[in-house]
Design a protein around this motif. Structure first.
Motif, PDB file in Angstrom:
ATOM      1  N   UNK A 130       1.078  -1.205   0.056  1.00 16.02           N
ATOM      2  CA  UNK A 130       0.087   0.074  -0.092  1.00 16.02           C
ATOM      3  C   UNK A 130       0.951   1.370   0.142  1.00 16.02           C
ATOM      4  N   UNK A 131       2.007   1.051   0.289  1.00 18.89           N
ATOM      5  CA  UNK A 131       2.950   2.359   0.569  1.00 18.89           C
ATOM      6  C   UNK A 131       3.181   2.839  -0.907  1.00 18.89           C
ATOM      7  N   UNK A 132       3.561   4.012  -1.090  1.00 16.74           N
ATOM      8  CA  UNK A 132       3.939   4.831  -2.414  1.00 16.74           C
ATOM      9  C   UNK A 132       5.284   3.793  -2.762  1.00 16.74           C
ATOM     10  N   UNK A 133       5.404   3.525  -4.188  1.00 19.13           N
ATOM     11  CA  UNK A 133       6.507   2.732  -4.704  1.00 19.13           C
ATOM     12  C   UNK A 133       6.977   3.791  -5.802  1.00 19.13           C
ATOM     13  N   UNK A 134       8.428   3.331  -6.018  1.00 18.99           N
ATOM     14  CA  UNK A 134       9.039   3.759  -7.332  1.00 18.99           C
ATOM     15  C   UNK A 134       9.352   2.633  -8.275  1.00 18.99           C
ATOM     16  N   UNK A 135       9.030   3.060  -9.322  1.00 21.32           N
ATOM     17  CA  UNK A 135       9.128   2.096 -10.413  1.00 21.32           C
ATOM     18  C   UNK A 135       9.951   2.435 -11.721  1.00 21.32           C
ATOM     19  N   UNK A 136      10.671   1.606 -12.328  1.00 17.59           N
ATOM     20  CA  UNK A 136      11.091   1.755 -13.606  1.00 17.59           C
ATOM     21  C   UNK A 136      10.596   0.785 -14.554  1.00 17.59           C
ATOM     22  N   UNK A 137      10.946   1.075 -15.790  1.00 16.00           N
ATOM     23  CA  UNK A 137      10.561   0.202 -16.843  1.00 16.00           C
ATOM     24  C   UNK A 137      11.738  -0.007 -17.909  1.00 16.00           C
ATOM     25  N   UNK A 138      11.974  -1.333 -17.859  1.00 21.47           N
ATOM     26  CA  UNK A 138      13.095  -1.650 -18.828  1.00 21.47           C
ATOM     27  C   UNK A 138      12.663  -2.015 -20.359  1.00 21.47           C
ATOM     28  N   UNK A 139      13.212  -1.144 -21.377  1.00 19.41           N
ATOM     29  CA  UNK A 139      12.700  -1.534 -22.563  1.00 19.41           C
ATOM     30  C   UNK A 139      12.998  -2.830 -22.984  1.00 19.41           C
ATOM     31  N   UNK A 140      12.374  -3.370 -24.221  1.00 20.10           N
ATOM     32  CA  UNK A 140      12.776  -4.808 -24.823  1.00 20.10           C
ATOM     33  C   UNK A 140      13.366  -4.329 -25.986  1.00 20.10           C
ATOM     34  N   UNK A 141      14.428  -4.794 -26.518  1.00 16.90           N
ATOM     35  CA  UNK A 141      15.222  -4.660 -27.699  1.00 16.90           C
ATOM     36  C   UNK A 141      14.121  -4.720 -28.722  1.00 16.90           C
ATOM     37  N   UNK A 142      14.222  -3.533 -29.529  1.00 18.05           N
ATOM     38  CA  UNK A 142      13.609  -3.716 -30.715  1.00 18.05           C
ATOM     39  C   UNK A 142      14.451  -4.751 -31.916  1.00 18.05           C
ATOM     40  N   UNK A 143      13.674  -5.263 -32.745  1.00 16.47           N
ATOM     41  CA  UNK A 143      14.433  -6.357 -33.683  1.00 16.47           C
ATOM     42  C   UNK A 143      15.585  -5.947 -34.190  1.00 16.47           C
TER      43      UNK A 143
END
Length: 440
Positions: A130-143
């Motif tokens: 429930x606590x506020x969280x920090x997120x990141x996104x990892x990009x997937x390699x384009x072909x």
């Protein structure tokens, strides 16, 4: 039989400080408005003295598995991991990994960043914490940017469409999307091509940051090369970072967003050089017109498995005999009955080494990253090759502190294999108390 692993931890501190200095110089050269953050990718070497030294040098923390988060939590509780450091949690996250992240955040650690590798991870983390969280996104390699020389990395991360789903899901919540993670390759072998692929990622970051102002970090991953594998090594770290900062600043300005804090996750670069193996040539076998075999009282396929896995070359030098005649030789492990236990690999030229042969001690450099982690610590290894005696050297103020860890014994190996009967272990020297030496 002479077999040692020497770990010189002050080199880890030096590597961290050098990279921070390179980044400072690059910022000065380019006028880059953003900052630079150094993270140690602990999967390269989890040893307690290694992680502690990297943290003491100012590194942030990058995890890849559930146990890694548990270690980070433990180090924080001990006061070794300061709570002003970021913990970047990468990799695919099973339940135990998610539970570890949530436990750390619930305990009050605010700078733990869950870098999403799959959409289901986001929903599980939000549901469990429930606590506020920090997120990141990892990009997937384009072909079109997949590095065919290093396949496998394209399975990680999120597609652009999936990243947009994350942006939409977090909008209006108490959680924050902070990091864009781009990992375009492993070791940087062609800096120009590497940077060109990375510019695509910076552009993708900028398009999101223009809509999500709390996204302020661009993580370019690892890949920083190291001098540990080549005596003729030459890489312009400041030049590389200057190019990265200049292009990042330019692209972000084009999109009207602030220059991000650049994050580097350095694993191999941080620790490869701090370890060296000392192995004795126990026997020499001639084989006619071919190069002679120098048979080691040990095993390189066990101690340095990257010789097999990725055909990694290591620097091998003798401790003496430098004035003797040289000859091309092949190294073989005496501690295994395996034809693959040889170095260099058959596709590589023979090693030039002194011809005085038996009893010679060889130093194998660059083995501080991944080798002991892949080979494993404790337990039983191929052909029951025991782990070598370790000499650990750390710095404490103006002193070097030396301590010795005894080699692995037969009882430990037999116990790991499930043998319950008594095994008489050969006599061995006890673990010595730390020795303190002044730094001259």
């Amino acid at each position: 039989m002479y077999k040692r692993q020497v770990s010189y931890c002050p080199l880890i501190t030096q590597q961290v400080q050098n990279m921070l200095d390179y980044a400072t110089a690059a910022r000065a050269q380019t006028g880059y408005a953003g900052d630079f953050l150094y993270a140690y990718a602990t999967k390269a070497n989890f040893s307690e003295e290694v992680v502690r030294t990297a943290l003491g040098a100012g590194a942030n923390y990058e995890t890849s598995a559930a146990a890694d988060v548990v270690i980070a939590h433990h180090l924080w509780r001990q006061g070794i991991l300061p709570e002003d450091r970021y913990i970047f949690c990468n990799g695919s996250k099973e339940d135990a990994y998610i539970d570890g992240i949530v436990a750390l955040r619930r305990a009050g650690y605010e700078r733990v960043v869950a870098v999403l590798d799959d959409l289901n991870e986001l929903e599980e983390l939000i549901a469990r914490c429930a606590a506020p969280m920090l997120f990141g996104v990892r990009e997937r390699h384009a072909p079109e940017v997949v590095d065919l020389a290093h396949p496998g990395g394209e399975r990680f991360g999120l597609t652009p469409a999936e990243i947009e789903q994350v942006v939409a899901r977090l909008a209006g919540t108490s959680h924050q999307l902070m990091v864009y993670h781009a990992m375009v390759g492993s070791q940087i072998e062609d800096a120009a091509a590497w940077e060109a692929r990375l510019q695509r990622s910076v552009t993708a970051y900028a398009t999101i940051a223009a809509r999500v102002p709390e996204m302020t970090m661009f993580n370019f991953g690892g890949g920083m090369p190291t001098s540990g594998y080549d005596l003729g090594f030459n890489f312009d770290y400041t030049g590389f970072l200057s190019n990265l900062m200049a292009s990042t600043g330019r692209i972000c300005a084009d999109y009207g967003v602030a220059a991000p804090l650049i994050v580097a996750e350095c694993g191999r670069y941080t620790v490869a050089n701090h370890n060296v193996y000392l192995l004795e040539v126990g026997r020499v076998k001639q084989q006619g017109a071919l190069e002679p075999w120098y048979l080691l009282n040990g095993s390189l396929m066990v101690s340095a498995p990257d010789t097999l896995i990725v055909d990694q070359e290591f620097v091998v030098l003798p401790l003496d005999g430098w004035d003797d005649a040289m000859q091309g030789v092949r190294l073989g492990g005496r501690r295994t009955c395996d034809s693959d236990d040889l170095y260099p690999r058959p596709n590589r030229p023979a090693l030039p080494l002194p011809a005085f042969c038996e009893g010679m001690v060889l130093a194998v450099f660059g083995v501080g990253a991944y080798q002991s982690m892949i080979a494993g610590k404790g337990g039983a290894h191929h052909c029951l090759n025991p782990e070598m005696r370790r000499i650990i050297i750390e710095q404490d103020g103006d002193q070097l502190v030396l301590r010795e860890v005894a080699p692995q014994g037969l009882v430990a190996m037999m116990t790991a294999l499930g043998y319950n009967r008594e095994v008489i272990e050969p006599a061995r020297q006890p673990i010595q108390q730390p020795i303190r030496l002044p730094i001259s």
